[in-house]
Design an enzyme around this catalytic site. Structure first.
Site, PDB file in Angstrom:
ATOM      1  N   HIS A 333      17.287   0.538 106.656  1.00 35.00           N
ATOM      2  CA  HIS A 333      17.195  -0.362 105.508  1.00 35.00           C
ATOM      3  C   HIS A 333      15.791  -0.274 104.937  1.00 35.00           C
ATOM      4  CE1 HIS A 333      17.322  -4.092 103.132  1.00 35.00           C
ATOM      5  NE2 HIS A 333      18.642  -3.988 103.195  1.00 35.00           N
ATOM      6  N   ASP A 390      25.614  -2.976 105.109  1.00 34.24           N
ATOM      7  CA  ASP A 390      26.488  -2.253 104.186  1.00 34.24           C
ATOM      8  C   ASP A 390      27.498  -1.382 104.931  1.00 34.24           C
ATOM      9  OD1 ASP A 390      25.171  -3.146 101.747  1.00 34.24           O
ATOM     10  OD2 ASP A 390      23.489  -1.914 102.395  1.00 34.24           O
TER      11      ASP A 390
END
Length: 455
Positions: A333, A390
């Site tokens: 991330h 995600d």
């Protein structure tokens, strides 16, 4: 008009930003500019927040020096005071009003988190019941909105529909567009939180050619959304509690994430005095960008490219190769350098949903194979490329039956709570000014216009 819950008297009295701005400028930073061999030092205050790094207050820099700072993407610039969300990417920390996301996901629900973000404190029993009642009875939309929505092509992307219809809300609910009226701000906030699932479900049903479903007041927020998306008039739709709980957790984990691109867009639009419906529509448009809200859709596209479990190791090797253009989506991330705390929560929900549904889908089986390798492979472990939120949300939504075109729409439903809370905080902040970023001009210097016959 449906019921309106006034802000609880015990919350919202203290403006944390004002306290910090007056009490924290205990340090000074010195900036020395050298111009024509002459050094000029400027003293700038250093401000401290509740947690996190201190900031250098550069608001007077131009007045003292005639020079601006240069920070493309605003990666090193604090644009506002905010008491909503705090992220420590190095430690994998996400706090909403001080409450850790892990505790909120485990012990709370989405509407309770919405209350926390809007008002700053956990509600008591009476406050929560009043808030849930107010949101539940705002879920229906003006009947003419369905006529407006039917003006879109059947193959229109659901995000295009959601963006357009949200922007049009100000034409239907003009009694809550005066941003200087505290009561109208609350009504608009409640309307947006309540109606966004209805609009999102309508966009989905429209793409399928199925009739719209009215919301049901006997269902909670996540259950109602699933009902509006998946029920049909021909038969009863039974809501699975495991699926509803996973949907609620997805909403919680996507509710707010500090000053990201779409949130900054909402604040920038709002700083001009634009009405809240227009501001949220602007946020939806920003979220639609593939670099922002489309990450979970990219995960599914990546899995489709890999195609088969037998090729997972091949693609892991491609990801290791710096000269190979292939990149694994859903791992690591930009903000979280250690691990994404939201992924820790959603991983459990992901496996619960897959076990409950017993879905036989090669892509989902491939995803689980990739997850297992990533959690053990030395390359991923050393670089801390853990599966992020995600990765798991894309898998869950596909297992539920949502097409990839709806993934960002669901993101927008959840993030509306954060957007409207950020907007409300900004409007009520006495230090906020209209957004006006500066630039480093690189075009031609002043020159004279040349008549057409002499060019």
């Amino acid at each position: 008009m449906p019921p309106v819950m006034n802000p609880p008297s015990r919350v919202g009295k203290k403006h944390w930003g004002e306290v910090l701005m007056t009490a924290s400028n205990k340090n000074q930073a010195s900036v020395t500019l050298t111009d024509n061999q002459t050094g000029k030092a400027v003293e700038l205050p250093v401000l401290s927040g509740t947690v996190g790094p201190d900031v250098v207050d550069i608001r007077t820099l131009y007045a003292h020096t005639g020079k601006f700072t240069f920070d493309p993407g605003y990666g090193a610039t604090g644009s506002c005071l905010s008491g909503l969300t705090y992220i420590d990417g190095d430690k994998g920390v996400l706090l909403h009003r001080g409450y850790p996301i892990e505790q909120l996901a485990a012990q709370s629900d989405f509407l309770e988190l919405a209350f926390v973000l809007l008002y700053g404190e956990l509600p008591n029993t009476e406050e929560k019941a009043g808030f849930v009642n107010a949101i539940t009875r705002h879920t229906m939309v003006h009947e003419q909105l369905s006529i407006f929505l039917r003006g879109f092509r059947r193959d229109a992307h659901p995000m295009a529909i959601l963006c357009g219809v949200t922007g049009a809300l100000s034409a239907f609910y003009h009694d809550s567009t005066d941003i200087n009226d505290p009561k109208q701000r609350i009504i608009a906030s409640h309307r947006l939180i309540a109606k966004m699932p209805t609009l999102a479900a309508m966009a989905y049903k429209y793409s399928l050619g199925q009739p719209f479903n009215y919301p049901r007041n006997d269902l909670n927020y996540a259950e109602n959304f699933l009902h509006m998306c998946f029920s049909v008039p021909a038969e009863d739709y039974v809501i699975d509690p495991v699926i509803a709980d996973a949907m609620d957790k997805i909403f919680i984990l996507h509710a707010d994430h500090e000053q990201n691109a779409s949130t900054s867009t909402v604040r920038l639009a709002g700083s001009s005095g634009a009405n809240p419906f227009a501001c949220i529509a602007a946020g939806i448009a920003s979220l639609w960008g593939p670099a922002h809200g489309g990450a979970n859709e990219a995960v599914l596209n990546m899995l489709a490219e890999i195609g088969d479990r037998s090729r997972v190791q091949e693609y892991v090797n491609k990801a290791r190769d710096k000269n190979d253009p292939f990149r694994l989506f859903g791992f690591g991330h930009r903000v979280y350098k250690n691990y994404d705390p939201r992924a820790q929560v959603l991983r459990k929900s992901c496996h619960e949903v897959l076990d409950k549904l017993g879905v036989s889908d090669p892509l989902l089986e491939l995803a689980m194979e990739l997850e297992e390798i990533a959690l053990k492979d030395s390359y991923f472990v050393e670089k801390q490329l853990y599966p992020n939120v995600d990765f798991y949300s894309g898998i869950i939504l596909k297992a539920m039956g949502f097409p990839t075109s709806m993934f960002t729409v669901l993101f927008a439903v959840a993030r509306t709570v954060g957007w409207i809370s950020q907007w409300k905080e900004m409007v009520e902040d006495p230090t906020q000014r209209i957004g006006r970023p500066r630039q480093l001009y690189t075009g031609p210097a002043q020159r004279d216009f040349v008549p057409l016959d002499k060019r």
